[in-house]
Design an enzyme around this catalytic site. Structure first.
Site, PDB file in Angstrom:
ATOM      1  N   SER A 457       0.830  -1.203   0.000  1.00  0.00           N
ATOM      2  CA  SER A 457       0.000   0.000   0.000  1.00  0.00           C
ATOM      3  C   SER A 457       0.870   1.261   0.000  1.00  0.00           C
ATOM      4  O   SER A 457       0.558   2.245  -0.675  1.00  0.00           O
ATOM      5  CB  SER A 457      -0.917  -0.007   1.222  1.00  0.00           C
ATOM      6  OG  SER A 457      -1.693   1.156   1.278  1.00  0.00           O
ATOM      7  N   PHE A 460       2.225   1.873  -3.541  1.00  0.00           N
ATOM      8  CA  PHE A 460       1.210   2.395  -4.456  1.00  0.00           C
ATOM      9  C   PHE A 460       0.873   3.855  -4.150  1.00  0.00           C
ATOM     10  O   PHE A 460       0.664   4.666  -5.068  1.00  0.00           O
ATOM     11  CB  PHE A 460      -0.040   1.535  -4.395  1.00  0.00           C
ATOM     12  CG  PHE A 460       0.139   0.183  -5.023  1.00  0.00           C
ATOM     13  CD1 PHE A 460       1.001  -0.002  -6.088  1.00  0.00           C
ATOM     14  CD2 PHE A 460      -0.561  -0.917  -4.553  1.00  0.00           C
ATOM     15  CE1 PHE A 460       1.173  -1.242  -6.667  1.00  0.00           C
ATOM     16  CE2 PHE A 460      -0.395  -2.162  -5.133  1.00  0.00           C
ATOM     17  CZ  PHE A 460       0.468  -2.329  -6.195  1.00  0.00           C
ATOM     18  N   HIS A 461       0.794   4.210  -2.872  1.00  0.00           N
ATOM     19  CA  HIS A 461       0.545   5.608  -2.523  1.00  0.00           C
ATOM     20  C   HIS A 461       1.684   6.501  -3.003  1.00  0.00           C
ATOM     21  O   HIS A 461       1.448   7.614  -3.496  1.00  0.00           O
ATOM     22  CB  HIS A 461       0.366   5.756  -1.008  1.00  0.00           C
ATOM     23  CG  HIS A 461      -0.998   5.401  -0.513  1.00  0.00           C
ATOM     24  ND1 HIS A 461      -1.410   4.109  -0.301  1.00  0.00           N
ATOM     25  CD2 HIS A 461      -2.064   6.179  -0.201  1.00  0.00           C
ATOM     26  CE1 HIS A 461      -2.652   4.100   0.140  1.00  0.00           C
ATOM     27  NE2 HIS A 461      -3.082   5.341   0.203  1.00  0.00           N
ATOM     28  N   GLU A 462       2.903   6.030  -2.861  1.00  0.00           N
ATOM     29  CA  GLU A 462       4.045   6.815  -3.315  1.00  0.00           C
ATOM     30  C   GLU A 462       4.045   6.972  -4.825  1.00  0.00           C
ATOM     31  O   GLU A 462       4.350   8.057  -5.354  1.00  0.00           O
ATOM     32  CB  GLU A 462       5.336   6.142  -2.847  1.00  0.00           C
ATOM     33  CG  GLU A 462       6.607   6.913  -3.180  1.00  0.00           C
ATOM     34  CD  GLU A 462       6.688   8.229  -2.440  1.00  0.00           C
ATOM     35  OE1 GLU A 462       7.343   9.158  -2.965  1.00  0.00           O
ATOM     36  OE2 GLU A 462       6.108   8.342  -1.339  1.00  0.00           O
TER      37      GLU A 462
END
Length: 535
Positions: A457, A460-462
């Site tokens: 997660s 993916f956020h980065e």
């Protein structure tokens, strides 16, 4: 309110002579019961002990009522209970009885008002067993009043700051490389289908199959990253493209994983596995292009050969949801332009300036960023996914659970994270792997699975933030991974205080008050500094 409820109970019971006598000890009423051998009706009265027993939950049946009247044909009745010198009931013509209106019934001063041990409605033991609808309405009214004042004050101070090119600008229209990249992403699902078709025909072995799926899923993410980094595009366009690429990646992982498991189950059924035959699930292994195409546009990350379907499309309902989507999108734009942009433009880098000033900026940003996040959640997970489901007749609409009631950081992540289905699969594999081992080893393996889900997660956020902004400071990655020690901390507090609200309050504090405003300030100032250096 108590009196009106009691009066309604009196009228309800008096209307049917077959009901048992239930009276509050404060009221004094008379009921008539017909005798089978007499044409007259006799008033039935009860003493205070019987009424007290009825109030405490002991029922007095109709047989006991007849004993009060006496034998058949006996017109003798017990003396009526009186209050303030007046009869509780009066006899009128033809031997029939007419009761006084319950409004005329009096309270007995000797009737006890305090009968059991009770807590105050707002005490800690009884507060969650009470209805707080009135307090909730008060909070809504206060929230509307306070925010209305802030909106008026902001408009008087800054004027209307919304620009015409907030969502779409001339630069966004020139992002044709990103548009072409988005339109060519279906190549990767097509490649995954061809690989599965070859595996069904047994043209490739298992290691080659796994290797090809790894190559396809990896290219699904790297291809948009390469296009965004090579082309100078708007941040909004890059974020949308990365979100689409990550969704396709998650879908392809589920597609490969489900087909792998279906082949294993089909093989076990063919070998006569009794357990697999006893499962009430259709495990027929078939690689269908139609099923894959429906899965790629359906609002789910879990691949199945078939899904629960609805009967028809409610066109009026879809129009109403679209109107809501437009309204809440406009609300997000208004908050961003009118509140968030002026605050961050008048701020300093939170790690390079005055600590108290940075804390004041973070707290001032916390409320508008929380509103934007809630609107974004409502628009995407509720409105858009439900609209897509309605158009595709997709039946299962449980796209999210009550993450706002999460007791710990771990539970909040599992309920709201886009990877929660993947987490469940990892945990299930952990249980199968640790079957028969010691409990401590199994808990360790499950903990590793949760850490892996946080790690994915965070990546993916980065990617969704750093790639479109062309800044790799890993603030989003650090913000997600910091939740891992918070999971341990909130679990410790919950076990220590035995209170579910402790973890929930910590979750809201780090999520809305501290986490999002801090990341927003960090990325904004890094982006501005990069532009200054470039110019």
């Amino acid at each position: 309110m108590a009196s009106s409820n009691s009066l309604e109970n009196l009228q309800q019971h008096d209307s049917d002579p077959n009901l048992s006598v239930r009276r509050r000890p404060k009221f004094c009423t008379v009921r008539t019961v017909s005798d089978s051998s007499s044409k007259t009706n006799a008033p039935v009265t009860g003493n205070l002990d019987e009424f007290s027993a009825a109030d405490s939950g002991v029922e007095t049946n109709s047989g006991e009522d007849s004993n009060q009247i006496g034998n058949a044909g006996d017109q003798k009745v017990k003396p009526d209970l009186v209050s303030n010198g007046e009869d509780c009931g009066e006899r009128i013509g033809d031997g029939q009885s007419r009761e006084h209106s319950p409004v005329k019934s009096a309270y007995r001063p000797s009737a006890p008002a305090h009968r059991r041990v009770r807590e105050s409605p707002l005490s800690s033991d009884a507060i969650f067993r009470q209805s707080h609808a009135g307090l909730f309405n008060l909070c809504i009214v206060v929230l509307v009043a306070v925010n209305s004042r802030l909106i008026i004050e902001n408009l008087m101070k800054y004027g209307l700051l919304i620009r015409s090119g907030f969502w779409f600008s001339s630069k966004s229209l020139r992002d044709w490389p990103l548009l072409m990249c988005c339109l060519t992403l279906p190549i990767f699902p097509l490649g995954a289908f061809m690989v599965e078709k070859l595996a069904q025909q047994k043209f490739i072995c298992k290691p080659v199959l796994v290797f090809l799926h790894v190559i396809i899923t990896t290219a699904t993410v790297l291809y948009p990253v390469f296009v965004i980094l090579r082309c100078g595009s708007a941040v909004q366009s890059g974020v949308i493209l990365m979100l689409v690429a990550i969704i396709v990646w998650l879908k392809l992982v589920s597609y490969a994983h489900t087909n792998y498991d279906m082949r294993a189950v089909a093989k076990s059924v063919g070998e006569g596995d009794i357990l697999s035959k006893s499962l009430n699930v259709d495990y027929s292994y078939d690689v269908s292009f139609k099923s894959l195409m429906y899965f790629m546009v359906a609002p789910t990350l879990c691949y199945q050969l078939s899904y629960p379907r609805t009967a028809c499309i409610r066109k009026g309902w879809v129009i109403r949801q679209l109107v809501k989507l437009v309204i809440f999108t406009g609300v997000m734009g208004f908050i961003i332009e009118q509140y968030i942009n002026p605050i961050i433009q008048n701020s300093q880098h939170p790690l390079r300036g005055n600590l108290l000033y940075a804390l004041e900026r973070v707290l001032k940003l916390s409320v508008p960023t929380l509103y934007v996040w809630l609107c974004m959640f409502y628009c995407f997970f509720h409105l858009w996914l439900n609209i897509l489901s309605e158009l595709l007749c997709f039946g299962d609409r449980e796209f999210y659970k009550d993450w706002w009631n999460a007791k710990t950081i771990e539970e909040a992540s599992l309920l709201s994270n886009e990877l929660h289905f993947l987490v469940l699969e990892i945990v299930e594999h952990a249980r199968e792997y640790a079957h028969g081992t010691r409990a401590r080893a199994m808990e360790l393996y499950l903990g590793i699975a949760i850490v892996i889900s946080f790690f994915l997660s965070a990546i993916f956020h980065e990617l969704c933030i750093a790639v479109p902004c062309h800044i790799f400071k890993f603030w989003a990655f650090i913000g997600i991974m910091v939740q891992v020690p918070l999971v341990i901390f909130t679990n410790y507090l919950q076990n220590k205080f035995r209170n579910n609200m402790v973890g929930n309050m910590i979750f809201w504090f780090f999520f809305s008050i501290l986490g999002q405003p801090m990341c927003l300030l960090l990325y904004y100032h890094d982006l501005m500094n990069q532009k200054v250096r470039t110019e």
